[in-house]
Design a protein around this motif. Structure first.
Motif, PDB file in Angstrom:
ATOM      1  N   GLU A  58      -1.955  -3.243  12.300  1.00 25.03           N
ATOM      2  CA  GLU A  58      -1.088  -1.232  12.057  1.00 25.03           C
ATOM      3  C   GLU A  58       0.074  -1.366  12.351  1.00 25.03           C
ATOM      4  O   GLU A  58       1.042  -1.030  11.863  1.00 25.03           O
ATOM      5  CB  GLU A  58      -2.306  -0.051  12.652  1.00 25.03           C
ATOM      6  CG  GLU A  58      -1.767   0.591  11.994  1.00 25.03           C
ATOM      7  CD  GLU A  58      -2.799   1.648  12.547  1.00 25.03           C
ATOM      8  OE1 GLU A  58      -4.381   1.771  12.480  1.00 25.03           O
ATOM      9  OE2 GLU A  58      -2.868   2.246  13.551  1.00 25.03           O
ATOM     10  N   LEU A  61       2.422  -2.884   9.747  1.00 25.61           N
ATOM     11  CA  LEU A  61       2.559  -3.213   8.448  1.00 25.61           C
ATOM     12  C   LEU A  61       3.795  -1.434   9.287  1.00 25.61           C
ATOM     13  O   LEU A  61       4.523  -0.994   8.456  1.00 25.61           O
ATOM     14  CB  LEU A  61       1.557  -1.587   8.488  1.00 25.61           C
ATOM     15  CG  LEU A  61       0.574  -2.671   7.408  1.00 25.61           C
ATOM     16  CD1 LEU A  61      -0.683  -2.232   7.107  1.00 25.61           C
ATOM     17  CD2 LEU A  61       1.428  -2.995   5.629  1.00 25.61           C
ATOM     18  N   ILE A  65       7.279  -0.937   6.950  1.00 24.45           N
ATOM     19  CA  ILE A  65       7.099   0.386   6.076  1.00 24.45           C
ATOM     20  C   ILE A  65       8.816   0.456   6.341  1.00 24.45           C
ATOM     21  O   ILE A  65       8.948   1.070   7.242  1.00 24.45           O
ATOM     22  CB  ILE A  65       6.373   0.828   5.709  1.00 24.45           C
ATOM     23  CG1 ILE A  65       5.062   0.309   5.341  1.00 24.45           C
ATOM     24  CG2 ILE A  65       7.099   2.585   5.377  1.00 24.45           C
ATOM     25  CD1 ILE A  65       3.664   1.666   5.709  1.00 24.45           C
ATOM     26  N   THR A  81      -0.916   5.277   3.723  1.00 19.61           N
ATOM     27  CA  THR A  81      -1.005   4.168   4.405  1.00 19.61           C
ATOM     28  C   THR A  81      -2.069   3.967   5.509  1.00 19.61           C
ATOM     29  O   THR A  81      -2.553   2.931   4.720  1.00 19.61           O
ATOM     30  CB  THR A  81       0.567   3.066   5.079  1.00 19.61           C
ATOM     31  OG1 THR A  81       1.098   2.953   3.290  1.00 19.61           O
ATOM     32  CG2 THR A  81       0.100   1.724   4.918  1.00 19.61           C
ATOM     33  N   ALA A 112      -2.097  -7.106   6.113  1.00 23.06           N
ATOM     34  CA  ALA A 112      -0.952  -6.066   4.965  1.00 23.06           C
ATOM     35  C   ALA A 112      -0.836  -5.779   4.355  1.00 23.06           C
ATOM     36  O   ALA A 112      -1.510  -4.338   3.799  1.00 23.06           O
ATOM     37  CB  ALA A 112       0.512  -6.004   5.966  1.00 23.06           C
ATOM     38  N   HIS A 115      -4.101  -4.667   3.483  1.00 22.93           N
ATOM     39  CA  HIS A 115      -4.074  -2.650   3.921  1.00 22.93           C
ATOM     40  C   HIS A 115      -3.745  -1.699   3.378  1.00 22.93           C
ATOM     41  O   HIS A 115      -3.950  -0.734   2.373  1.00 22.93           O
ATOM     42  CB  HIS A 115      -3.707  -2.904   5.454  1.00 22.93           C
ATOM     43  CG  HIS A 115      -3.541  -1.397   5.781  1.00 22.93           C
ATOM     44  ND1 HIS A 115      -5.136  -1.282   6.700  1.00 22.93           N
ATOM     45  CD2 HIS A 115      -2.963  -0.087   5.390  1.00 22.93           C
ATOM     46  CE1 HIS A 115      -4.684  -0.037   7.424  1.00 22.93           C
ATOM     47  NE2 HIS A 115      -3.573   0.392   6.031  1.00 22.93           N
ATOM     48  N   ILE A 116      -2.551  -2.349   2.427  1.00 18.99           N
ATOM     49  CA  ILE A 116      -1.620  -1.517   2.055  1.00 18.99           C
ATOM     50  C   ILE A 116      -1.348  -1.206  -0.461  1.00 18.99           C
ATOM     51  O   ILE A 116      -1.963  -0.392  -0.392  1.00 18.99           O
ATOM     52  CB  ILE A 116       0.200  -1.057   2.087  1.00 18.99           C
ATOM     53  CG1 ILE A 116       0.673  -0.569   1.489  1.00 18.99           C
ATOM     54  CG2 ILE A 116       0.678  -2.781   1.021  1.00 18.99           C
ATOM     55  CD1 ILE A 116       1.919  -0.324   2.712  1.00 18.99           C
ATOM     56  N   GLY A 159       3.675  -3.969  -1.013  1.00 23.45           N
ATOM     57  CA  GLY A 159       2.202  -5.390  -0.525  1.00 23.45           C
ATOM     58  C   GLY A 159       2.177  -6.493  -1.438  1.00 23.45           C
ATOM     59  O   GLY A 159       2.286  -7.195  -0.332  1.00 23.45           O
TER      60      GLY A 159
END
Lengths: 310, 310
Positions: A58, A61, A65, A81, A112, A115-116, A159
């Motif tokens: 997290e 990310l 971002i 996200t 990451a 995740h995204i 991503g």
């Protein structure tokens, strides 16, 4: 049972689940995974190790971002996200990388990206559409459909950018990064998550019409969770420099972890006979897939089987 | 004018267009591109060379798109891939690769990826949404919104898979392929096409409300066409083994080609004072960007300036 689930080449789910479910005579009835079936079981809290990995992904990310103007782009991307329900797949990617001797940083961009890209899929499956009635519990929308559609469309390339941009010529890891990109494109694309989302809507509509078709249900968790976790574990092993045997062992392990997660966590709250036994069988198969790895290290990866129970 | 458009580092559009248009004092008024302004000019038919490249990219894609079951996945993907209005960007990618001495096959996967990722963006911008009224001419939909949404979601990863999977260890081209992936993620993502789509809706809504805001309009073609063509030409040069100078020269060239294409082809049919002169200025800048390339080869790339006029 393992061969039936995995196919003769040992690649999780690719052979078995890419065919039309209605015409698949090879699927044993004992491994059917009802979509809306939860298993009542005392919860084990996720261990500190898994929570720490989640937190690190997290943080990675949040740093990655862009906070470039305009806020109409960056704010929804931040929101969508982190609004998606947490998945165990990105953390499994990191743990698999460490199991084969890699460093956590080697897997972080792939984790990451996983995740995204999954968060974008969640945003799109919750979009209100004129021909897709509300069949799931209503979701709170922080933005209108136009912004949520476009934001999801921006998250997927981002991503892949995170992962492709992690290439380090000094490390000579370009080919591993490219291989991980191909793994994720397949797990996320029309033969992976998108296929699972399609099946899920069909299944939920059939339940609503009281013409429940359990054959469809089998495929939803395989595509949405099993293959995603299989991909995540394989990517971790690839990026950490694992052998082909290690990569395929972790792919099988990830597949079972994802299936169990789908059944237990996302199941929907109803209890069904046989589901508990199926989960236990899957746990055994998952642990079997870890045979051959360093016994001193394997517990760190195997503990997700308890951690993901709630 | 060129420096004003390109920024001091010569990278087309990245500096100038990433800022909020309302607060950009550096934009000279003479380079404003009205979204809905077409320039009346006799059409030149696309040359046989460009048509041949388009046909080759289409054949590559037809071969690449899986025809795996179920038809509910592969049929919409085929349809939406080829239903989108033709773009000159993929062909420019191939031509740029050849200009720097590369072979057509080296650029083909990137050209195919550019085609399919743009087609997915077109499919999503035509989706009917509850908060996005019909502001463009109505589009015929072969499938329902749910299928068109999901199909677009599957097409983007597939585009990246085509490109990532073209890595050939024997050629040692992994780093070039990864660089091209990063280029495309940026052009397609939230700071590229998606940003342009957002601006376009804002602009079209402001026109509808009779409060036309021409400042928004400047950005639409820069993001949707200028940067896409800049990325395409740069990718071709990267994959063909061009020098950094060649890559940046072709990036600038592609940007102007895309801007002209946006104004002339997608303009919307209305004539506006000054637009014709702006197109002519852009053509000069485009040709200037090709200075330094082999004079015997440059015409093959420059001819797109005539071919894309209709």
């Amino acid at each position: 049972m393992e061969q039936a689930l995995l196919g003769s080449n040992g690649r999780a789910a690719t052979t078995l689940f890419n065919v039309n479910p209605k015409s698949n005579p090879r699927r044993p009835s004992s491994v059917r995974m009802p979509v809306a079936t939860a298993v009542a079981k005392p919860c084990t809290r996720p261990s500190g190790r898994w929570e720490a990995i989640h937190a690190e992904i997290e943080a990675h990310l949040k740093k990655a971002i862009p906070v470039k103007p305009p806020p109409v782009v960056s704010e929804p991307m931040h929101h969508l996200t982190f609004a998606a329900p947490q998945s165990t797949a990105p953390a499994l990617c990191v743990a698999a990388c460490e199991l084969v001797g890699g460093g956590r940083d080697q897997a972080m961009p792939a984790a990451a990206a996983l995740h995204i890209i999954r968060a974008a899929a969640v945003a799109h499956e919750n979009l209100p559409l004129t021909d897709r009635p509300e069949i799931r519990p209503p979701v709170a929308h922080a933005f209108g459909p136009h912004v949520e559609l476009m934001t999801g469309d921006g998250m997927v390339p981002f991503g892949f950018e995170l992962l492709a941009g992690s290439d380090d010529p000094a490390r000579g890891n370009s080919e591993r990064v490219l291989r991980a990109i191909v793994e994720i494109t397949r797990a996320a694309g029309s033969q992976g998550t998108v296929y699972g989302q399609y099946h899920e809507v069909e299944y939920l509509l059939s339940r609503r019409r009281d013409r429940r078709d359990p054959e469809w249900a089998d495929h939803v968790w395989a595509k949405k969770e099993g293959e995603l976790h299989a991909c995540a574990a394989a990517c971790g092993a690839i990026l950490g420099g694992g052998t082909e045997e290690e990569i395929e062992g972790l792919r099988r392990y990830g597949f079972y972890v994802g299936m169990i997660r789908g059944m237990v966590v996302h199941g929907g709250g109803r209890r069904e006979d046989g589901a508990m036994k199926t989960v236990e069988d899957m746990k055994k198969l998952a642990l079997k897939a870890l045979h051959g790895f360093d016994e001193g290290k394997v517990e760190a990866v195997a503990s997700i089987l308890d951690a993901n129970m709630c």
